[in-house]
Design an enzyme around this catalytic site. Sequence first.
Site, PDB file in Angstrom:
ATOM      1  N   CYS A   1     -40.873 -39.624 -14.105  1.00 19.09           N
ATOM      2  CA  CYS A   1     -40.233 -40.574 -13.176  1.00 19.09           C
ATOM      3  C   CYS A   1     -41.140 -41.751 -12.852  1.00 19.09           C
ATOM      4  O   CYS A   1     -40.662 -42.842 -12.573  1.00 19.09           O
ATOM      5  CB  CYS A   1     -39.920 -39.936 -11.834  1.00 19.09           C
ATOM      6  SG  CYS A   1     -39.207 -38.337 -11.857  1.00 19.09           S
TER       7      CYS A   1
HETATM    8  N1  LIG Z   1     -36.450 -39.957 -12.638  1.00 17.64           N
HETATM    9  C1  LIG Z   1     -36.613 -39.281 -11.530  1.00 17.64           C
HETATM   10  N2  LIG Z   1     -36.480 -37.970 -11.522  1.00 17.64           N
HETATM   11  N3  LIG Z   1     -36.916 -39.941 -10.425  1.00 17.64           N
HETATM   12  C2  LIG Z   1     -37.179 -39.345  -9.173  1.00 17.64           C
HETATM   13  C3  LIG Z   1     -36.816 -40.252  -8.043  1.00 17.64           C
HETATM   14  C4  LIG Z   1     -37.108 -39.686  -6.704  1.00 17.64           C
HETATM   15  C5  LIG Z   1     -36.650 -40.573  -5.588  1.00 17.64           C
HETATM   16  N4  LIG Z   1     -37.111 -40.131  -4.328  1.00 17.64           N
HETATM   17  C6  LIG Z   1     -35.126 -40.635  -5.560  1.00 17.64           C
HETATM   18  O1  LIG Z   1     -34.529 -39.799  -4.932  1.00 17.64           O
HETATM   19  O2  LIG Z   1     -34.526 -41.503  -6.137  1.00 17.64           O
END
Ligand SMILES: NC(=[NH2+])NCCC[C@H](N)C(=O)O
Length: 410
Positions: free
Chosen positions: A400
Site C-alpha cells: 500500500c
Molecule cells: N492498498 C491498501 N491496502 N491501502 C491501505 C489504505 C489504508 C487507509 N487507511 C484506507 O483505509 O484507505
Amino acid sequence: MTSPIHVTSEIGKLKTVLLKRPGREIENFTPDMMPRLLFDDIPYLPIAQKEHDYFADTLRDNGVEVLYLEKLAAEALDAGGDKVRDDFLEQMLTESGYAAGTIHDALKEYLDSMNNQDMVNKIMEGIRKNEVDFVPTDLVSAAETEGYEFYMDPMPNLYFTRDPSASIGEGLSINHMTFPARQRESLFNEIVIKYHPRFANKGVHVWRDRNHDTRIEGGDELVLNDHVMAIGVSQRTSADAIQDIAKSLFKEGHFDTVIAIKIPHNHAMMHLDTVFTMINYDQFTVHPGILGEGGHIDTWTITPGKNGELNLDHRTDLKQVLKDALKLDDLDLIPTGNGDPIIAGREQWNDGSNTLAIAPGVVVTYNRNYVSNDLLRKHGLKVLEVISSELSRGRGGPRCMSCPIVREDI
Ligand SMILES: NC(=[NH2+])NCCC[C@H](N)C(=O)O
C-alpha cells in the site's frame, strides 16, 4: 515514445517507485476524527518518519529509484506556471467544500501567499481555523462550520500511494476513490501526470481518469502479467468501475483478461491487496479468512466479447482460475499467519498479506508479522523486513505504501 511508466507485472524487478513521506497530516487529528479519516490510531510522527525512511532506504539499497509525491506535485506546479497553479488550487478548494464565498477567498489568499512546495504540504497537512486570518460575517460561514477545528481536513492516508493511482502497462488509472477522506488525493496524481516534465506529453496512457462516479482504488488493482489483471470487488472498488476499466484496457491495450475477485467488504480487508498479493511467478499470499468452505471464493474472469461487450466466466476455485489465466501447472498459495485463525487474523490486521515484491521471489514486509514472514522464507522467498510500529496504525503495509512506476518485464 517510451512511456515513463512501465509496469507489466506485480513482481518484475522494481526500478522506480512513488512514495509519500508521512508528514504532519498523520497526527493532525483527534480520536473522534479517526473513523472518518480511515485511521485506527494516531501515529507518533517522528517514529513513523524514521520507519518510512527505513522503508525507502531498503528500496534504494536494492537499486530502486524513490520518487516522492509531495515533491513531484510541487515540481509539477512549478513547471505548469501560474494558470495551472490557480486551476489546481480552485479545484482543491472546490473539492474541499469551498467553490466560492468568503471562506474560499480567505483560504485562497492564505494558500496563495505560499510557494508551491509549502502550499502542497499545507494542503496535505490540513488547515485549521485558527491559522487563517478570517472572521466570519455571514451566517453560512459563522453558523454552519462552528465547533469544528478545520477548514480543510488533513489527508493522513497519502502515504498509501498505492491507492489514488495505479500503474498499468504504459499507463495508469487515476482513481475516483470511495470515501471523502481520500477523494482529493488523486488530484495530486493528476497534476503530476499532466504537468511534471518527467510525465507530461510522454505518452502516458490514462486508462481511466478521476472524473467518474463509480469507484476504484489501486489496492484492488493487481497487474499479474502483461495481459492479465486481478481486480478486487471490495469495499473500495465497485463492479461497474471494473467493467469500465476492463473495456478501456481491452480496447486500447495489451490486456485480454481481468479476474474480478470478490472479497469481504470491511475496514480490515478494504482492498484486495490486504488479503492477496502476487510475490513470485507462481506464488501468492492469501489470507485464509477470504476463502469459504473448501477454499472457494467468487471470481469472474472477464474477457473481450463481441462489439466491445464483455464475456464473463464465474468460478470459485481461485487456485485453478489463477493457474488457467497464468498458464501454470502448479501454484503456491501461502496462507497469512500459517492458517492459524488467531495469528492469521492478527497478522492480516497488521498487513501480513500486504507484501511488496521488488523482484520475483523477493519481498518487503513488516517485521511484526513474524509468523507469516517465517512461512514465506520456508516457501523459498527472500524476505526484507522493515520496521512497522507506527506505520501499521494507518492499516496499510509495504504494498500500500508504494506505487511502482517502472518495473522490468518478467
Ligand atoms: N492498498 C491498501 N491496502 N491501502 C491501505 C489504505 C489504508 C487507509 N487507511 C484506507 O483505509 O484507505
